[in-house]
Motif scaffolding. Structure first.
Motif, PDB file in Angstrom:
ATOM      1  N   LEU A 176       4.679   8.115   5.400  1.00 60.20           N
ATOM      2  CA  LEU A 176       5.754   8.102   6.396  1.00 60.20           C
ATOM      3  C   LEU A 176       7.031   8.748   5.863  1.00 60.20           C
ATOM      4  O   LEU A 176       8.008   8.885   6.586  1.00 60.20           O
ATOM      5  CB  LEU A 176       6.074   6.653   6.792  1.00 60.20           C
ATOM      6  CG  LEU A 176       4.890   5.758   7.179  1.00 60.20           C
ATOM      7  CD1 LEU A 176       5.357   4.309   7.334  1.00 60.20           C
ATOM      8  CD2 LEU A 176       4.233   6.254   8.452  1.00 60.20           C
ATOM      9  N   ALA A 177       7.030   9.140   4.585  1.00 62.57           N
ATOM     10  CA  ALA A 177       8.267   9.536   3.909  1.00 62.57           C
ATOM     11  C   ALA A 177       8.856  10.860   4.378  1.00 62.57           C
ATOM     12  O   ALA A 177      10.072  10.969   4.580  1.00 62.57           O
ATOM     13  CB  ALA A 177       8.028   9.575   2.399  1.00 62.57           C
ATOM     14  N   ALA A 178       8.015  11.883   4.526  1.00 66.86           N
ATOM     15  CA  ALA A 178       8.547  13.210   4.857  1.00 66.86           C
ATOM     16  C   ALA A 178       9.418  13.214   6.113  1.00 66.86           C
ATOM     17  O   ALA A 178      10.528  13.773   6.102  1.00 66.86           O
ATOM     18  CB  ALA A 178       7.408  14.220   4.980  1.00 66.86           C
ATOM     19  N   PRO A 190       0.841  -1.212   0.000  1.00 66.68           N
ATOM     20  CA  PRO A 190       0.000   0.000   0.000  1.00 66.68           C
ATOM     21  C   PRO A 190       0.869   1.252   0.000  1.00 66.68           C
ATOM     22  O   PRO A 190       1.139   1.839   1.047  1.00 66.68           O
ATOM     23  CB  PRO A 190      -0.811  -0.148   1.288  1.00 66.68           C
ATOM     24  CG  PRO A 190       0.088  -0.929   2.192  1.00 66.68           C
ATOM     25  CD  PRO A 190       0.840  -1.884   1.306  1.00 66.68           C
ATOM     26  N   MET A 191       1.287   1.693  -1.198  1.00 61.68           N
ATOM     27  CA  MET A 191       2.268   2.771  -1.315  1.00 61.68           C
ATOM     28  C   MET A 191       1.784   4.094  -0.712  1.00 61.68           C
ATOM     29  O   MET A 191       2.570   4.829  -0.130  1.00 61.68           O
ATOM     30  CB  MET A 191       2.649   2.964  -2.782  1.00 61.68           C
ATOM     31  CG  MET A 191       3.475   1.829  -3.364  1.00 61.68           C
ATOM     32  SD  MET A 191       5.030   1.557  -2.442  1.00 61.68           S
ATOM     33  CE  MET A 191       5.910   3.089  -2.769  1.00 61.68           C
ATOM     34  N   LYS A 192       0.493   4.404  -0.856  1.00 62.92           N
ATOM     35  CA  LYS A 192       0.000   5.664  -0.308  1.00 62.92           C
ATOM     36  C   LYS A 192       0.197   5.701   1.199  1.00 62.92           C
ATOM     37  O   LYS A 192       0.614   6.723   1.767  1.00 62.92           O
ATOM     38  CB  LYS A 192      -1.477   5.844  -0.656  1.00 62.92           C
ATOM     39  CG  LYS A 192      -2.039   7.189  -0.238  1.00 62.92           C
ATOM     40  CD  LYS A 192      -3.478   7.366  -0.709  1.00 62.92           C
ATOM     41  CE  LYS A 192      -4.034   8.719  -0.295  1.00 62.92           C
ATOM     42  NZ  LYS A 192      -5.438   8.902  -0.747  1.00 62.92           N
ATOM     43  N   GLN A 193      -0.063   4.574   1.854  1.00 64.22           N
ATOM     44  CA  GLN A 193       0.079   4.505   3.309  1.00 64.22           C
ATOM     45  C   GLN A 193       1.547   4.513   3.709  1.00 64.22           C
ATOM     46  O   GLN A 193       1.935   5.148   4.705  1.00 64.22           O
ATOM     47  CB  GLN A 193      -0.606   3.244   3.827  1.00 64.22           C
ATOM     48  CG  GLN A 193      -0.929   3.260   5.307  1.00 64.22           C
ATOM     49  CD  GLN A 193      -1.829   2.115   5.717  1.00 64.22           C
ATOM     50  OE1 GLN A 193      -2.246   1.296   4.886  1.00 64.22           O
ATOM     51  NE2 GLN A 193      -2.141   2.033   6.993  1.00 64.22           N
ATOM     52  N   LEU A 210      10.650   9.439  -5.639  1.00 70.41           N
ATOM     53  CA  LEU A 210      10.720   9.468  -7.103  1.00 70.41           C
ATOM     54  C   LEU A 210       9.355   9.747  -7.725  1.00 70.41           C
ATOM     55  O   LEU A 210       9.244  10.472  -8.711  1.00 70.41           O
ATOM     56  CB  LEU A 210      11.256   8.131  -7.628  1.00 70.41           C
ATOM     57  CG  LEU A 210      12.763   7.921  -7.503  1.00 70.41           C
ATOM     58  CD1 LEU A 210      13.123   6.470  -7.795  1.00 70.41           C
ATOM     59  CD2 LEU A 210      13.507   8.835  -8.466  1.00 70.41           C
ATOM     60  N   LYS A 211       8.309   9.180  -7.132  1.00 69.16           N
ATOM     61  CA  LYS A 211       6.961   9.337  -7.672  1.00 69.16           C
ATOM     62  C   LYS A 211       6.233  10.549  -7.103  1.00 69.16           C
ATOM     63  O   LYS A 211       5.189  10.952  -7.617  1.00 69.16           O
ATOM     64  CB  LYS A 211       6.137   8.078  -7.385  1.00 69.16           C
ATOM     65  CG  LYS A 211       6.656   6.826  -8.085  1.00 69.16           C
ATOM     66  CD  LYS A 211       5.771   5.623  -7.756  1.00 69.16           C
ATOM     67  CE  LYS A 211       6.220   4.382  -8.504  1.00 69.16           C
ATOM     68  NZ  LYS A 211       5.329   3.213  -8.231  1.00 69.16           N
ATOM     69  N   GLY A 212       6.757  11.105  -6.009  1.00 67.78           N
ATOM     70  CA  GLY A 212       6.088  12.239  -5.385  1.00 67.78           C
ATOM     71  C   GLY A 212       4.794  11.853  -4.709  1.00 67.78           C
ATOM     72  O   GLY A 212       3.828  12.614  -4.685  1.00 67.78           O
ATOM     73  N   ILE A 213       4.768  10.659  -4.115  1.00 66.52           N
ATOM     74  CA  ILE A 213       3.577  10.193  -3.403  1.00 66.52           C
ATOM     75  C   ILE A 213       3.716  10.551  -1.925  1.00 66.52           C
ATOM     76  O   ILE A 213       4.640  10.098  -1.255  1.00 66.52           O
ATOM     77  CB  ILE A 213       3.397   8.671  -3.534  1.00 66.52           C
ATOM     78  CG1 ILE A 213       3.308   8.254  -4.998  1.00 66.52           C
ATOM     79  CG2 ILE A 213       2.143   8.213  -2.786  1.00 66.52           C
ATOM     80  CD1 ILE A 213       3.262   6.754  -5.199  1.00 66.52           C
ATOM     81  N   GLY A 214       2.830  11.376  -1.427  1.00 64.73           N
ATOM     82  CA  GLY A 214       2.854  11.739  -0.015  1.00 64.73           C
ATOM     83  C   GLY A 214       3.994  12.658   0.385  1.00 64.73           C
ATOM     84  O   GLY A 214       4.157  12.988   1.557  1.00 64.73           O
ATOM     85  N   MET A 266      10.717   3.379   0.142  1.00 67.23           N
ATOM     86  CA  MET A 266      10.661   4.779   0.531  1.00 67.23           C
ATOM     87  C   MET A 266      11.281   5.649  -0.559  1.00 67.23           C
ATOM     88  O   MET A 266      10.834   6.775  -0.822  1.00 67.23           O
ATOM     89  CB  MET A 266      11.381   4.990   1.858  1.00 67.23           C
ATOM     90  CG  MET A 266      10.967   6.230   2.614  1.00 67.23           C
ATOM     91  SD  MET A 266       9.207   6.253   3.092  1.00 67.23           S
ATOM     92  CE  MET A 266       9.121   4.883   4.258  1.00 67.23           C
ATOM     93  N   GLY A 267      12.303   5.119  -1.223  1.00 69.23           N
ATOM     94  CA  GLY A 267      12.909   5.840  -2.342  1.00 69.23           C
ATOM     95  C   GLY A 267      11.909   6.080  -3.457  1.00 69.23           C
ATOM     96  O   GLY A 267      11.888   7.152  -4.089  1.00 69.23           O
ATOM     97  N   LEU A 268      11.054   5.099  -3.712  1.00 66.35           N
ATOM     98  CA  LEU A 268      10.030   5.250  -4.747  1.00 66.35           C
ATOM     99  C   LEU A 268       9.043   6.359  -4.402  1.00 66.35           C
ATOM    100  O   LEU A 268       8.519   7.031  -5.294  1.00 66.35           O
ATOM    101  CB  LEU A 268       9.283   3.929  -4.938  1.00 66.35           C
ATOM    102  CG  LEU A 268      10.032   2.824  -5.684  1.00 66.35           C
ATOM    103  CD1 LEU A 268       9.189   1.550  -5.722  1.00 66.35           C
ATOM    104  CD2 LEU A 268      10.376   3.268  -7.100  1.00 66.35           C
TER     105      LEU A 268
END
Length: 218
Positions: free
Chosen positions: A123-125, A116-119, A149-153, A144-146
């Motif tokens: 946590l990335a920021a 679940p990449m959105k979830q 790269l994708k700018g998700i969250g 987390m690198g993705l």
């Protein structure tokens, strides 16, 4: 600054961070022992105590909390780990991402491809803000690198995303090496084609796979 010196500094930082994470986890377990009972811990977690939230999350995901026990409740465990992480309990980051990737017992969405990449990317920021990517193991760091790269969250940061994948691949992540091979071979996410780097990661993926097979047979 030489590559050798950079690698040495990175290794020292990793050691310090992982040591601190273990110490923080141990502190939570010791704190839980001192509490009167499970209900008292839950009450503090509901009240916003990040340490209690980490303890409750751990128990719900593993069924144990030192000398205490609880029924496993995946969704509750993840929710409390997320609250604890955003409350400053950095040590829960890797087990939280692992739980999200694996899913609940018997789940049909287990694995990196259906993570679940959105979830996860929510946590990335703090990973970047707190400078704690080293707390993430292998493929978890690559995931987390993705996010970057994708700018998700999080705001897109191609260099940071590639660096996370690179460090994960060099620590043995087969998936991260394959992703980097694809990125540089096909110019994914706006990263310029670099066949030399693509070939490097292709070979690294093979080496990592062989190393994993060797470990499994020993």
């Amino acid at each position: 600054m030489t590559k050798r010196w950079i690698a040495l500094c990175s290794a020292v930082l990793l050691s310090l961070l992982t040591t601190q994470a273990r110490a923080d986890a141990h502190s939570v377990m010791e704190w839980a022992k001192e509490q009167a009972n499970w209900d008292a811990i839950v009450s503090q977690a509901v009240g916003g105590n990040a340490m209690a939230q980490a303890a409750v999350g751990h128990c719900y995901l593993t069924g144990k909390l030192g000398d205490k026990s609880c029924d496993i409740a995946y969704n509750n465990g993840v929710a409390y780990y997320e609250k604890a992480y955003h409350g400053g309990q950095n040590w829960v980051l890797n087990p939280l991402v692992t739980a999200l990737v694996q899913g609940p017992a018997g789940s049909s969405f287990v694995g990196l491809r259906s993570a679940p990449m959105k979830q996860i990317c929510a946590l990335a920021a703090p990973v970047q803000q707190r400078n704690i990517p080293q707390l993430l193991e292998g493929a978890n760091r690559g995931l987390m690198g993705l996010c970057f790269l994708k700018g998700i969250g999080v705001e897109t940061d191609k260099n940071y995303g590639v660096n996370l994948l690179d460090s994960a691949a060099k620590e043995g992540s087969i998936v991260s090496a394959h992703i980097l091979d694809d990125i540089f071979r096909r110019s994914r996410y706006g990263v310029a084609i670099n066949v030399e780097r693509a070939d490097f990661y292709q070979e690294l993926a093979k080496k990592n796979a062989l190393a994993m097979q060797s470990t499994a047979t020993n």
